[in-house]
Structures are given as structure tokens and as C-alpha cells.
Scaffold this motif. Structure first.
Motif, PDB file in Angstrom:
ATOM      1  N   MET C 111     -43.516 -16.524 -24.393  1.00  0.00           N
ATOM      2  CA  MET C 111     -44.093 -16.889 -23.498  1.00  0.00           C
ATOM      3  C   MET C 111     -43.326 -16.598 -22.655  1.00  0.00           C
ATOM      4  O   MET C 111     -42.971 -16.447 -21.593  1.00  0.00           O
ATOM      5  CB  MET C 111     -45.207 -17.320 -22.756  1.00  0.00           C
ATOM      6  N   GLY C 112     -42.493 -17.454 -22.571  1.00  0.00           N
ATOM      7  CA  GLY C 112     -41.086 -18.416 -21.805  1.00  0.00           C
ATOM      8  C   GLY C 112     -41.790 -18.812 -20.751  1.00  0.00           C
ATOM      9  O   GLY C 112     -40.603 -18.987 -20.317  1.00  0.00           O
ATOM     10  N   THR C 113     -42.579 -19.113 -20.698  1.00  0.00           N
ATOM     11  CA  THR C 113     -43.371 -20.235 -19.724  1.00  0.00           C
ATOM     12  C   THR C 113     -43.575 -21.407 -20.473  1.00  0.00           C
ATOM     13  O   THR C 113     -43.767 -21.743 -21.386  1.00  0.00           O
ATOM     14  CB  THR C 113     -44.260 -20.041 -19.052  1.00  0.00           C
ATOM     15  N   SER C 114     -44.196 -22.413 -19.359  1.00  0.00           N
ATOM     16  CA  SER C 114     -44.336 -24.028 -19.840  1.00  0.00           C
ATOM     17  C   SER C 114     -45.715 -24.162 -20.346  1.00  0.00           C
ATOM     18  O   SER C 114     -45.930 -24.310 -21.531  1.00  0.00           O
ATOM     19  CB  SER C 114     -45.222 -25.027 -18.943  1.00  0.00           C
ATOM     20  N   CYS C 115     -46.477 -22.828 -19.683  1.00  0.00           N
ATOM     21  CA  CYS C 115     -47.904 -22.987 -20.236  1.00  0.00           C
ATOM     22  C   CYS C 115     -49.093 -24.315 -19.698  1.00  0.00           C
ATOM     23  O   CYS C 115     -50.042 -24.132 -21.389  1.00  0.00           O
ATOM     24  CB  CYS C 115     -47.848 -22.302 -22.069  1.00  0.00           C
ATOM     25  N   GLY C 116     -48.249 -24.956 -19.340  1.00  0.00           N
ATOM     26  CA  GLY C 116     -49.143 -25.442 -18.652  1.00  0.00           C
ATOM     27  C   GLY C 116     -50.696 -25.462 -17.787  1.00  0.00           C
ATOM     28  O   GLY C 116     -51.000 -24.578 -18.000  1.00  0.00           O
ATOM     29  N   LEU C 117     -51.016 -26.497 -18.154  1.00  0.00           N
ATOM     30  CA  LEU C 117     -53.240 -25.791 -17.822  1.00  0.00           C
ATOM     31  C   LEU C 117     -53.444 -26.785 -16.848  1.00  0.00           C
ATOM     32  O   LEU C 117     -52.654 -28.497 -17.099  1.00  0.00           O
ATOM     33  CB  LEU C 117     -53.773 -25.832 -18.475  1.00  0.00           C
ATOM     34  N   ARG C 118     -54.455 -27.677 -16.642  1.00  0.00           N
ATOM     35  CA  ARG C 118     -55.651 -28.440 -16.125  1.00  0.00           C
ATOM     36  C   ARG C 118     -56.574 -28.956 -17.046  1.00  0.00           C
ATOM     37  O   ARG C 118     -57.123 -28.045 -17.497  1.00  0.00           O
ATOM     38  CB  ARG C 118     -55.649 -28.809 -14.838  1.00  0.00           C
ATOM     39  N   TRP C 119     -56.825 -29.884 -17.738  1.00  0.00           N
ATOM     40  CA  TRP C 119     -57.090 -30.476 -18.447  1.00  0.00           C
ATOM     41  C   TRP C 119     -58.025 -31.631 -17.780  1.00  0.00           C
ATOM     42  O   TRP C 119     -57.698 -32.888 -17.199  1.00  0.00           O
ATOM     43  CB  TRP C 119     -56.621 -30.630 -20.125  1.00  0.00           C
ATOM     44  N   HIS C 120     -59.354 -31.869 -18.637  1.00  0.00           N
ATOM     45  CA  HIS C 120     -59.714 -33.145 -19.338  1.00  0.00           C
ATOM     46  C   HIS C 120     -60.881 -33.273 -20.132  1.00  0.00           C
ATOM     47  O   HIS C 120     -60.891 -31.516 -20.581  1.00  0.00           O
ATOM     48  CB  HIS C 120     -60.905 -34.662 -18.356  1.00  0.00           C
ATOM     49  N   GLU C 121     -61.513 -33.717 -21.149  1.00  0.00           N
ATOM     50  CA  GLU C 121     -62.587 -33.867 -21.578  1.00  0.00           C
ATOM     51  C   GLU C 121     -63.132 -35.021 -21.571  1.00  0.00           C
ATOM     52  O   GLU C 121     -63.290 -36.180 -21.724  1.00  0.00           O
ATOM     53  CB  GLU C 121     -61.360 -34.926 -22.611  1.00  0.00           C
ATOM     54  N   LEU C 122     -64.581 -34.289 -21.002  1.00  0.00           N
ATOM     55  CA  LEU C 122     -65.849 -34.902 -20.810  1.00  0.00           C
ATOM     56  C   LEU C 122     -67.509 -33.841 -21.636  1.00  0.00           C
ATOM     57  O   LEU C 122     -68.124 -34.899 -21.595  1.00  0.00           O
ATOM     58  CB  LEU C 122     -66.318 -34.527 -19.387  1.00  0.00           C
ATOM     59  N   GLY C 123     -66.676 -33.587 -22.863  1.00  0.00           N
ATOM     60  CA  GLY C 123     -68.493 -32.467 -23.688  1.00  0.00           C
ATOM     61  C   GLY C 123     -68.649 -31.660 -23.035  1.00  0.00           C
ATOM     62  O   GLY C 123     -69.785 -31.346 -23.282  1.00  0.00           O
ATOM     63  N   GLU C 124     -68.303 -31.131 -21.417  1.00  0.00           N
ATOM     64  CA  GLU C 124     -69.240 -30.685 -20.920  1.00  0.00           C
ATOM     65  C   GLU C 124     -69.001 -29.256 -21.721  1.00  0.00           C
ATOM     66  O   GLU C 124     -68.712 -28.496 -22.343  1.00  0.00           O
ATOM     67  CB  GLU C 124     -68.314 -30.805 -19.571  1.00  0.00           C
ATOM     68  N   LYS C 125     -70.607 -28.418 -21.238  1.00  0.00           N
ATOM     69  CA  LYS C 125     -70.706 -27.060 -22.030  1.00  0.00           C
ATOM     70  C   LYS C 125     -69.225 -26.154 -21.588  1.00  0.00           C
ATOM     71  O   LYS C 125     -68.474 -26.306 -19.751  1.00  0.00           O
ATOM     72  CB  LYS C 125     -71.902 -26.259 -21.668  1.00  0.00           C
ATOM     73  N   GLU C 126     -69.354 -25.241 -21.918  1.00  0.00           N
ATOM     74  CA  GLU C 126     -68.469 -23.980 -21.393  1.00  0.00           C
ATOM     75  C   GLU C 126     -69.341 -22.785 -21.517  1.00  0.00           C
ATOM     76  O   GLU C 126     -69.356 -21.837 -22.356  1.00  0.00           O
ATOM     77  CB  GLU C 126     -67.067 -23.743 -22.616  1.00  0.00           C
TER      78      GLU C 126
END
Lengths: 241, 241, 241, 241
Positions: C111-126
């Protein structure tokens, strides 16, 4: 099976002996003959002279991919036929637009631009570069190949940025052209292919034939579409708020 | 100076007291008031009731960017006006399409698709994520921000892939939307901005105001266009062959 | 036949009983079990602990599409293995990057980028929306579908604009994500698929399984590549000058 | 003010009299001299021989757009310098990559591909077509223009699809090239410009000069970035679940 319909305005063939000599049964039959040997394709043709241009609701709903060759009679295709074809494309039917079809009503309608270009007809040669060798439409195509004689179509080609640029054309008269492109509109895939002047023999070229066969398979209506909505719809809330 | 024309169908305002209370001088004046304080902008308005919808050749040729708000009267805009606006965009005029303008004739004409979507109106909140923080239209916009109440527009939005996806919308009712997008057509730039329901106050939000101001500058007709050809042209050979 | 190699770092499985209970034979076997019933696929697996991570020249040259699951051990994959995989992709091998593989060396490299994102883990649905219903990877997928529990990955996802945005994700915690994307690099196709947290059961979802099967076929190395050059080459003139 | 840094490997200049005669103060000074007359630009230079290649954290954090000319010494730029420049681009610094910089470590790093092409050096002419006349980088550029002599760079150019294709090149030796392109990576904009062989005088061409000036302004770090995160971050839930 892929149901292919080849549409041709079939006008040059009536008045121009040179065109008749290259396409004795009409350009539609020249094109259909390329696709018919493929065992996964059912091929039929339609022309401007037929009722509703041969593009009734029945024909379109049973067409997986439509080929389009037109030139001098673009304005004779009624708007309601154009609207019908547009809706079929948005619902998933593929469309392969050939050569002078760049200024057909249906291509302009789907692009939203003039689709204009710069042109001259000197019988010069044309070299096509394969820019996307791993794209399904370009399978089996070498890094570049030559056509002995074509009409020159040059930039700026007034199209939206293609979803995928597949082929670039070089001409000895000093021009370049984005000559093979994919556009995605609604659920339909549209492939534009530059070669195909009515008095010339580009459709005898093995690579152009391969590109047309590949395009028929790639642009054909997907079999597993879950939703072919065209237009807006009220949506019940998916979550309580 | 950037010459801005704000077009509004101005129909809800005649019959709906709630709309009048939010937009006492019409939605066009609400929008114009956002842009008028900018020292580099000349702002005027036009509405459906004016002769030729207020969009004569003179108006369009002296407009650098056109804002468009329409909803219930899309079908009342004559096709010749739509064609005129389309040609202006292809020649370099910018276009900012707002909210329910997604189904305006001019947006459909330029996109080539139905521009349909899924919708409901529950007065729920909406969060907009800035996907392209370095794009001129998104300058000064935080990573995400909230609108107190908007109409829900949800996917699939039947648009061609945007030339640039700028903003993504989240709704508590469980939906997402590509709500801020750039499209390039001909020499013109088109920005679509989702918020702007007629009974709500999204145009009071500081970030939406910033996006509209940015969009006016970004989409405005470039001053140094060397060629504004729309359509095809014969080309003398550039090289001897 | 499509030769599939499923790569898994296989680390959580050694230390976390919850992971073992969901993936008793390791995540690689969970994934391989989805693909093995397909009659056109030969499936094998490779893990970090194997010599050269199980990704020797021999393995890569006989792999048409590589699946990649990694998380806590990204930095343990040697750079020379990453370079080898990158070269294989550029030469036409497909790559399907799963979930936390967004920050793998190989994905960042391509990709040439950091591929970063924002995240959390709450077991929520998607909820995942199908943005491209006619794309081969999205065949058989409804307009939207739900996962009972996933880790949240949210925007801005620091990726280049995808060649095709296929799926958008909604989370009740107020976030959106470009969760299914196609990227084209060299002659290879790369599909990123968001779901797949190690303690959850998204790979039991019928639509995620369908997407993985579709992705294997779509991203697999094309059989008719005419040229797999990586890097520059001297070119004899094609025309006399 | 836009802070411009022009980087040049400055190697040919030490050993090749022809290069010295065209660029008596080095290619970096030839390039800087194009930009210095612009009243909104502060221009400095850096070369390979300087400590840390002249690209320290201080220099990069005070650079809005970096020009890059390299050729025979690509491998001499240390990886840590490349990583530093990459991070600066992802954080919003612009990058203008010139000619043989197509195979520089930094361009390969940001593209993720080999960036290879086909080439020969015959001193032939080159014609550049303006494909995106309304793009900021192409302001003031005619539909096409000619360079008297350039090195030929031909397709397939192994780059990801550009975010915007700006210019196409034609060569009498029978080749075409996507010679002016925009790529967006992280918060940074990258412009590639084909002309600039070390022994030739393309940087004296008025349109190439205009393109470089435009590119400096367009790619320069935006002043109103709200967030320059590179990499992942934990996110507190935006909504209660």
C-alpha cells in the motif's frame, strides 16, 4: 450460457460498396461471427431498421451483454430505446461499445459527458499497449500489438475517468488515445474498444477478437445478483432509535 | 472573484410553515448567506419560478460555480435547461449538488445512473467522517463531527465510483452513506453534499458551512483553461506519415 | 485448479484458550476448511514457525492466491520474506488480507501507507453493506448483512483509494469503515476483508465464507498472462526515427 | 509561504561534462531557479552528499513540498532517510518525483510496486497531451505540446492506477506513457512528471516549468489539517452500546 445481442445501425452497408466488401453480411454479422464459436455464448443480432431498433423489453431482459456499433445514425435511435437500454445496463446487463459508438446516445447517456475526441482518417497504423495485463478483458493479449490500418481517435477523449484503463493507443500521426476502458454504471459493466472503422479489417485481428470475446464474458450480467433496484426506496429502520 | 449562483426550486417554502420558519427567505437565501461574507465571492440566486428557471445562457456563462437545491419539483425543470447546465459543467463550471438534489435531472444527467438510494426521515442524528483530510473541500474539518438531526440517506447509492470519496456518514438507525463525493465530468467539478433537509438546521452547522465554502472555491471554473472544447473535432495530422 | 495457500501467524492459538476453542486447529485450518470443499481449489497452509515462514520461492511460485492472517507477530516476519511475497504479488499472485493483517508488513509494503485505523474491542455487532453487487467478490451477497460480534475498525483507514470499494461497515458504537476493498498492484489483485477477530466467529457466517471463496477465485493469478516483467527493461525502438 | 525543498542526488554533475554544461550549478539549482521567482515560495536545496542526505527531521518538518531528482544513486539513499520522507508524506508533505526518480526508493516505497518501465535514449522528441485541463497542475497548459528531445519512457509503467491521470506522452519511436500522474498517499499528494533527462533541456520548456510551479502549489502541505495521525489508535466509543 451468456446471451449476447450484437446491435448495428447497418447503414453504411446499404450505400458503400467498400463497407459491403469488408462486411458482406453487415457489421453485426462480422461481430457475431467472432463470438458464435464460443461454446458458452448464444449470439443474436439486432439493427436500427427493426421495430424498436430490435431492442424490445423482451430482447433486453434476455440479453446478458449487448454489443453496440453505430456511426452516422446515432440520432435516429429513439430516446425511449436509449432509456430502455440504459435501465437494462443499470440493472446489470453488460455493454460493449465499439469505435464510433463513442458518440452514440447510449454511451453519452451513461457517461454524462460529450464523449468527444479528435479524429482523422488516413488509414494509418495503430499500436495498442496492454496497460492492465491481469484484467479479464486483457487475458491473452501481449504487451503491445499492431493494427495495419485504423481511423485515428485522439485525446482529449471527453469521458469520465474510467474505472479501469485497459489499453492505450499510439498513432504515427502523433496522437495517443485511451482506447480500451472499463466503466461501471449501476450494476452494469461497460467496455469501450476503439478499433472498428467500417472500411477496415481490425475485426480480423486475433487480439481484437480475443478482447471482444473476453469483454463479452467479463461484462455479462452476473448470475448471482441479490438486488437489482434502480432508483430510490423507503427503508425501514434497521436499528431502534 | 468567484461568481456563485445558488439555485433553489423554492417550492416547500410556499406551502410548509416549518420550512418557512427555518428558511424565512427561502433555502437559496439560507445558502447564499453562507457564501456572501467570503470576500472572493459574488453570490446571486435563481429559482424555478424565474424565466428559464433563472438559468439563461448569460447567467451560466457568468457563473463559476452553481449550487443546486431541489426536491419535489425535479421534473418541472425543462430538459433544455438541464442540457444547458450540463454543457456549462462540461465546459468548466463547477456544480455543488445538495441533499435531495441527488435525484435532480442535472445530477442524473451528469452521472448516467439513477442516483437512487434508501431513505427515511426520523430526525435522527448523523455523524460525518472526514475520509480525505488533505482534500481542499475538507480543509478545516475534524476527523468526524455530528449533526443533531438529518434525514437518513443510505447505501447502496447508485452513483458511479466517485473520483474522490470525501465523507462517510453514520446513522443510529443502522445505515452508512457516501455522503460527500467529488465527481469530475468534462472540465467541470461536481461536489455532492448529503446534509440539507428542508425542515432541519444542518446549514447552521459550522463544518457544513465550511464544506460549502470550500466546495465553492474548489469547484469554481479554473481561470487558465486553454481549451473548452465539448464534442469532437477533426484533427490535422501532428506528424507526417 | 486454483492453488491456495493460507498463511497464519498461529500465535494466539498457543497461549489463549478462547482462541483455541474457536479455532481448534488454528486460524489457518479454520480458513482452509472454508475453501477446501471448492472443487476447483487446492488448499495448503503455512505458518510463521515454519522455515522461511513456509513461504519459500517454491511455495509462492506454485501459489495462485495467498490468504494472510496475522496480528501480534507482524514484526517477526523477516523483511526478505516480505520482499519475496511482494514480488510474487507484482508478478500476478493474488493476496487476500484478513482483519488485523491491515498492519502486516506485506500489506503496508504494497500500500505504501501506514494502513492505520481507529479500533476498539467491545464485541459489538457489525453490519456490512454491499456497495458493488455486480463485482465478482460480492456475488451472492445481499444488500446488507449482520455479524453478531466483531472488533470495531473505524475510519480514517490510512489506505490509498481502493481500486474498488466493495463493502462498507456500520457499528453501533458510532463508526463506519471501508471494510471490503480491492487494490491492484503490479499484476496482482489484493482483497482486504475486515472481519476475523481471533476470539469471534465471523468465519462461520455464510456471507463472509462466500466472500472468501469469491475472493480466492477473483484474485487468483490469471492463467493467460503474456508478460510478468517486474522492473525496468531496455526497449528497442518500435518505429524507425 | 510555501516551503519548497529541492533534492538532487547531484552525481552526474561531478563526472559528466554534458550534464555540467546544461546544469552548471547542478540539477537542484536548475529546478530551484524555476520556483524561486514565485513570490509565495521559499526554496532551498538538498543533496545526497549532505549529512542525512540533507533531509533531517528539521528540514522535512519545515518542508511543504519536496522535489526529487535521482538516477544512478538511488541505492545510496539510506533506508532510514526513505522512511523519514515517507512518514513526512503520509503526514501531509507533498512530493514531486521527476523523471528517473520513478525508480527511487521513496517512490517505490510509496507506490508499493516496482515502478519499472521500458526505456531508450535516442534524443527523440516527445509530445505531451493534457488529459485533465481543469486540474490545478495542468492550469495554463495547452491541449498538447512538444519537447525537442527527451529520453523515452514507455508502457507498461508498473504503478498503481493513479488517483488522477494528468498527462499522456507520445514518442516517434512508437511508444506511449502515462507521464504526468497524481497519487494520494496518507495526507500527502505525489505528482510524477516524466521529463527531465540530465543531458537535455526540458526544464527550459515553458509548459514544463508551469507544471512544476503548479505542482509545488497543489502538492504543498494543506494549512488546515485537523489531524495528522499516522498509524492506528484506540478509539473510545462514540455511542453507548
Amino acid at each position: 450460457m451468456i446471451n449476447v445481442t450484437v446491435w448495428n445501425e447497418n447503414q453504411h452497408e446499404k450505400t458503400d460498396e467498400r463497407v459491403r466488401s469488408v462486411h458482406p453480411n453487415g457489421l453485426h454479422e462480422t461481430l457475431a461471427a467472432i463470438l458464435r464459436p464460443e461454446k458458452d455464448m448464444n449470439v443474436r443480432t439486432a439493427t436500427l431498421d427493426m421495430p424498436e431498433c430490435g431492442l424490445t423489453e423482451d430482447v433486453l431482459s434476455s440479453t446478458d451483454v449487448l454489443f453496440w456499433w453505430g456511426h452516422i445514425a446515432h440520432r435516429q435511435v429513439p430516446d425511449e430505446v436509449v432509456t430502455r437500454v440504459q435501465k437494462a445496463v443499470l440493472s446489470g446487463m453488460g455493454l460493449v461499445v465499439l469505435h464510433s459508438g463513442h458518440e452514440s446516445k447510449i454511451f453519452q447517456r451513461l457517461m454524462g459527458t460529450s464523449c468527444g475526441l479528435r479524429w482523422h482518417e488516413l488509414g494509418e497504423k495503430e499500436r495498442i499497449f496492454n496497460i492492465a495485463p491481469s484484467h479479464p478483458v486483457m487475458q491473452g493479449i501481449p504487451p503491445y500489438f499492431m493494427l495495419e490500418a485504423e481511423e485515428m481517435y485522439g485525446e482529449r477523449f471527453d469521458i469520465p475517468d474510467p474505472e479501469k484503463l485497459l489499453g492505450l493507443c499510439w498513432y504515427p500521426s502523433g496522437e495517443v488515445f485511451r482506447g480500451i476502458c472499463e466503466f461501471d454504471r449501476g450494476l452494469g459493466r461497460i467496455i469501450y474498444v476503439q478499433p472498428g472503422h467500417e472500411t477496415l479489417r481490425s475485426y480480423e485481428n486475433e487480439y481484437i477478437r480475443r478482447i471482444l470475446i473476453n469483454a463479452a464474458r467479463y461484462a455479462a450480467r452476473p448470475q448471482a445478483l441479490q438486488d437489482t433496484r434502480v432508483g430510490s426506496a423507503f427503508a425501514e429502520p434497521l436499528e431502534k432509535i
